[in-house]
Scaffold this motif. Sequence first.
Motif, PDB file in Angstrom:
ATOM      1  N   ARG A   1       5.828   6.813   0.770  1.00  0.00           N
ATOM      2  CA  ARG A   1       6.974   6.243   1.477  1.00  0.00           C
ATOM      3  C   ARG A   1       8.300   6.525   0.789  1.00  0.00           C
ATOM      4  NH1 ARG A   1       6.595   5.849   5.740  1.00  0.00           N
ATOM      5  NH2 ARG A   1       5.240   4.117   6.161  1.00  0.00           N
TER       6      ARG A   1
ATOM      7  N   TYR B   1       0.819  -1.222   0.000  1.00  0.00           N
ATOM      8  CA  TYR B   1       0.000   0.000   0.000  1.00  0.00           C
ATOM      9  C   TYR B   1       0.848   1.266   0.000  1.00  0.00           C
ATOM     10  CZ  TYR B   1       1.498  -0.951   4.650  1.00  0.00           C
ATOM     11  OH  TYR B   1       2.296  -1.251   5.714  1.00  0.00           O
TER      12      TYR B   1
ATOM     13  N   TRP C   1      -6.126   6.233   1.825  1.00  0.00           N
ATOM     14  CA  TRP C   1      -5.119   6.768   0.917  1.00  0.00           C
ATOM     15  C   TRP C   1      -3.920   5.821   0.875  1.00  0.00           C
ATOM     16  CZ3 TRP C   1      -5.602  11.714  -1.368  1.00  0.00           C
ATOM     17  CH2 TRP C   1      -6.680  12.477  -0.918  1.00  0.00           C
ATOM     18  N   VAL C   2      -3.199   5.843  -0.221  1.00  0.00           N
ATOM     19  CA  VAL C   2      -1.901   5.167  -0.212  1.00  0.00           C
ATOM     20  C   VAL C   2      -1.010   5.854   0.812  1.00  0.00           C
ATOM     21  CG1 VAL C   2      -1.936   4.350  -2.595  1.00  0.00           C
ATOM     22  CG2 VAL C   2      -1.102   6.659  -2.102  1.00  0.00           C
ATOM     23  N   GLU C   3       0.019   5.177   1.231  1.00  0.00           N
ATOM     24  CA  GLU C   3       0.962   5.718   2.215  1.00  0.00           C
ATOM     25  C   GLU C   3       2.223   6.187   1.475  1.00  0.00           C
ATOM     26  OE1 GLU C   3       0.328   5.936   5.436  1.00  0.00           O
ATOM     27  OE2 GLU C   3       2.117   5.498   6.629  1.00  0.00           O
TER      28      GLU C   3
ATOM     29  N   GLU D   1      -6.081   5.160   6.087  1.00  0.00           N
ATOM     30  CA  GLU D   1      -5.989   3.937   5.284  1.00  0.00           C
ATOM     31  C   GLU D   1      -6.799   3.978   3.991  1.00  0.00           C
ATOM     32  OE1 GLU D   1      -7.337   4.087   8.353  1.00  0.00           O
ATOM     33  OE2 GLU D   1      -9.000   2.687   8.592  1.00  0.00           O
TER      34      GLU D   1
END
Lengths: 346, 346, 346, 346
Positions: free
Chosen positions: A133, A76, A129-131, A127
């Motif tokens: 990173r 994710y 939304w995408v995270e 959660e």
Amino acid sequence: MYSFQNDYSEGAHPNILRALETINYHQNNSYGLDEHSDNARELIQEALEDYSVDIHFIAGGTLTNLTFISHILRPYEAVLSADTGHINTHETGAIEATGHKVFSIPADDGKLTPDLIRPVLKLHENEHWVEPRLVYISNPTEVGTVYTKEELEALYTFCKRHGLYLYMDGARLSMAMAVEETHLTFPDLPDLCDAFYIGGTKVGAMFGEALVIVKEEFKDHFRFNMKQHGAILAKGWMMGVQFEELFKDGLYLELGRKGVAMAQVLKDVFEKTGIPLLAPAPSNQVFPVFPDALAEAVTERFLTTFQCKPDPEHTCLRFCTSWATSEEAVRDFVSEFEDLASKFNR
Amino acid sequence: MYSFQNDYSEGAHPNILRALETINYHQNNSYGLDEHSDNARELIQEALEDYSVDIHFIAGGTLTNLTFISHILRPYEAVLSADTGHINTHETGAIEATGHKVFSIPADDGKLTPDLIRPVLKLHENEHWVEPRLVYISNPTEVGTVYTKEELEALYTFCKRHGLYLYMDGARLSMAMAVEETHLTFPDLPDLCDAFYIGGTKVGAMFGEALVIVKEEFKDHFRFNMKQHGAILAKGWMMGVQFEELFKDGLYLELGRKGVAMAQVLKDVFEKTGIPLLAPAPSNQVFPVFPDALAEAVTERFLTTFQCKPDPEHTCLRFCTSWATSEEAVRDFVSEFEDLASKFNR
Amino acid sequence: MYSFQNDYSEGAHPNILRALETINYHQNNSYGLDEHSDNARELIQEALEDYSVDIHFIAGGTLTNLTFISHILRPYEAVLSADTGHINTHETGAIEATGHKVFSIPADDGKLTPDLIRPVLKLHENEHWVEPRLVYISNPTEVGTVYTKEELEALYTFCKRHGLYLYMDGARLSMAMAVEETHLTFPDLPDLCDAFYIGGTKVGAMFGEALVIVKEEFKDHFRFNMKQHGAILAKGWMMGVQFEELFKDGLYLELGRKGVAMAQVLKDVFEKTGIPLLAPAPSNQVFPVFPDALAEAVTERFLTTFQCKPDPEHTCLRFCTSWATSEEAVRDFVSEFEDLASKFNR
Amino acid sequence: MYSFQNDYSEGAHPNILRALETINYHQNNSYGLDEHSDNARELIQEALEDYSVDIHFIAGGTLTNLTFISHILRPYEAVLSADTGHINTHETGAIEATGHKVFSIPADDGKLTPDLIRPVLKLHENEHWVEPRLVYISNPTEVGTVYTKEELEALYTFCKRHGLYLYMDGARLSMAMAVEETHLTFPDLPDLCDAFYIGGTKVGAMFGEALVIVKEEFKDHFRFNMKQHGAILAKGWMMGVQFEELFKDGLYLELGRKGVAMAQVLKDVFEKTGIPLLAPAPSNQVFPVFPDALAEAVTERFLTTFQCKPDPEHTCLRFCTSWATSEEAVRDFVSEFEDLASKFNR
């Protein structure tokens, strides 16, 4: 007529061809576990002054990007990229094909900054939304700009503070490091990002990029991911040998300086003839913005690449030099272009 | 205090509960191949006046979107979506997780038009770019606007001319169709897109959406893709029964009209008290933009959702009504809000 | 001591090195769209006597397999492979990583037949199962056996009758075609499968495989999928040049004959010394099954690869020859091995 | 005539319907963050005597399996499953669609043991192979057998020693726990695997499974993966309410005991009439192996499911009872079947 279309139209530096011929009948361990690859890794570590990094040779930039990025992200998690970023535009959705969103951030000069990233982090709150990173940058960027050491320090500090990883696509890294104002040296690199690759294809190799993994937790099982994506070459020493040559006696940096020097001659003639540039062009790519009629004339006479139409009356073209561009080729262009431009300036 | 946070906080329309109880001990075929699902499919076909469409019931909008989109696209094909599109923001990269890029197009009112799409097509010129293939729209959009029949006609004509598919996310479809100015009726829908879904969850069902596949070539093997994504429910008739009820005697459209009517009362009080809206709000979602202090007071007293901060001094909140919102709940709000606003207007 | 561990431990055929040097400073079109690649494609078409096939050069077998297979299958479709098949064992789940199940079929000699496939098709009856669509075979197989022309005809006829595609992994194709009993010639190939690749890496190239797409519907947009998987090389002509050389004057087949001839000498000495083989070994890989003590002695003295333990007292090793294996190397081995074996036979 | 085709052909336990009706107009938090879901989680934790586990409600077994498995594995990691395992056969390649190989291990009784797994681990030696990481078991298995507490202990001990995770698919968990010889109680479960799910759909719920995550490192960000796979239901409390009812006063276990008791009556009549079983049938599924003529007669008269043909003269059918199967239905079957069998036994 010499082509300025790109920096990957010529073969390999002669040292490389010679080395490949010399060892041709020697039997090597396969899959990059040979002595040439080991030696090349050591030479790169020496240049970086860091013997803790892992180094893998991969046959191409897109393959390097997708293999590395899919290795470090959980399902994710997303990548942040400038809208012009190579993974966001010119890799046919390679990152998305491994399951990860590339979040595109508009950036006129192709460079990401903490100020551009901060509002994006705020937007991604839970959660649904995408995270975010990974921050992906290319250096030089796709519009020819480069990051200074200071800019990279600020960006990496910001990333670490916000739990983001920083990865640098160095397809033309040598061309960025040849720009003196960046103050960027090899030993700086492991302190400025979590991983990066040293591009060979565009800097004198037949093919091959050297991925440098700095962050400890990214090293584990990486060869599994390489194999899964077809990124382990049976005759891996073919790339080892090439990087041995590139990292002997500073050849890699020398080739970058050569390419950049040639491009700067082109830049000068554009400036001299009053042609504005799309973005500052300190490296080996120059993006002059011509009135349409002149652009047409240029396109007829020279080999170059269409970049964009910044407005309905102007056309931006890309001029790209390489490690193999000769002074003569550049001189010929300058003289012909001055002629041409003078007709249009009358 | 009644909550206006969303339109999925209450249970199911009583007809649905009653029907589920009635058939509880009857043994049904599994996996959606039962007589209730068949009957529901027929009722929907009847409403659409099109008996050639395929209809599948799936337990949720994200699951519907990802199952359908991954079914119709080839690996290198991409989706175009308004930047506010649900798949682009609130589905945690579900489409990318199936391998496809979502290309985000800025659109102030959440709606896509030929003019917004045309330049995107131009940009994607060759195999280094993803291939734009599917246009994703939501109706109503995530900012509460709706498409008129004319707009949909223009968009679909454009799509067909450019080899694009058009898919409509109808999570709140009933709420869009309740807006008279759209002139949109059920029989129009199969002529206006290649596929769409009729949302149940937000219109009186416990759960479940009805995906309607119009385009012939998308029908083949779709149940394989459903099963692969966990989108075939063992007791599939649970959704069949719900859609039977929703499509008896026009209940589905009636519930939308109810929800919209309640929201319009809210809209009126905002307009009356001089509160501007983020976007036109003809449907069941209203997005008033309050001065920060008033927003804070509203948030303390009422249950609503933060939307965004259009500028540093203002806050936009979302007010959402449902099929179950009572006139009394709305009346109470109006009266309390008028009190509150009057204190701030002084 | 010469190593028989694999057939990819030496460099490239000298013609290839010479050709790369000759054109080194010529500027080529990038991404495989250059004249050398075009010329190589024509030479291959000529050998195949089929000018309608599409040919793409890709840097490695795993990358070729995953790019092609992910291109032709719909999400729920699966590949059938012998349990020993390369994609099922030695590619780190590369096919599954693109989303497709590899259904493994036990096959002692590494070869698939209609009789082995038929029951698998019966098993897969509806949308709860993956849909078998592609039959993957390697020729030679991973246990050194080869398909005869007749076997391929029977298999392909069966495939077409059952709506299956047939794809042949020809990493060592030249080594299969060098086996006279197969009666397999280049012009046969386009009639015997839907696609196949002609391996270069293991037959005299530095790197590179030539994927041949026969079936019309697989050709469309294939370069998009290549780019997405990092399978388009910037300096694509590097592979074009290599295949130009391999397909001039029958060099490709000649190299296979050379490799196979050397392996047959090894086979003879094993047979002569009473060492059974794991499987018939008509090609360039031989799998002798030694009593453990002898296996240990062999492993100490020669460079070879562990294959498996067929029973607790025996060990099977792989001996592999290449296009570059010299008669002298083989002669030395034979003489040393005879000595060794004689000690154990006493 | 009552159908023994499966255990998901009837609706929900009446307590569940009543509870859903009672709270129908109450406004709940969405996405499973409501008080009913919280309460259900607590009731389950209480039954497990473990308040540290995380619990998530998901609408279906395949969706639960694919969401969980894709969450915990790195890209190159694989799942080990019995060849009859649900994920290996009846989920249309759902796990592979998330990128992971399912390695199929032949197991006559559908159960995995350390002895079956050990050789598989040995085979997977380096980065050319996928990395086995997760052991998937179903309990009861797909052929009706169950694991004893001792077998699970041995398996989990083995897994932990070899760095493997253990995950139990409990679609019919209640039916396994109703088998007294297993000595399996709820408080045992968190000590016997890293995660498991408590199936609702086949044990009295309309739909919904409760995934229980035991291992700490698997808990993080799990809701992100759920959302990405469409596994977060907007009206999540619909499942919360159902599990509240199932875990009040031991209802869940009671329903299992009911189903199993009914199946054992069927088993008895098969044994009494000399019909052998495919596998021991201690749970709610019985697999009698009939001579073909009798199988045909059975199929004509009763509703049951074809399982397989163990040999050319025999046919195995599946008889399945549920929480809702009445004693009368079973009694009717027994009497009719005895009549039928007696005609064939003459």
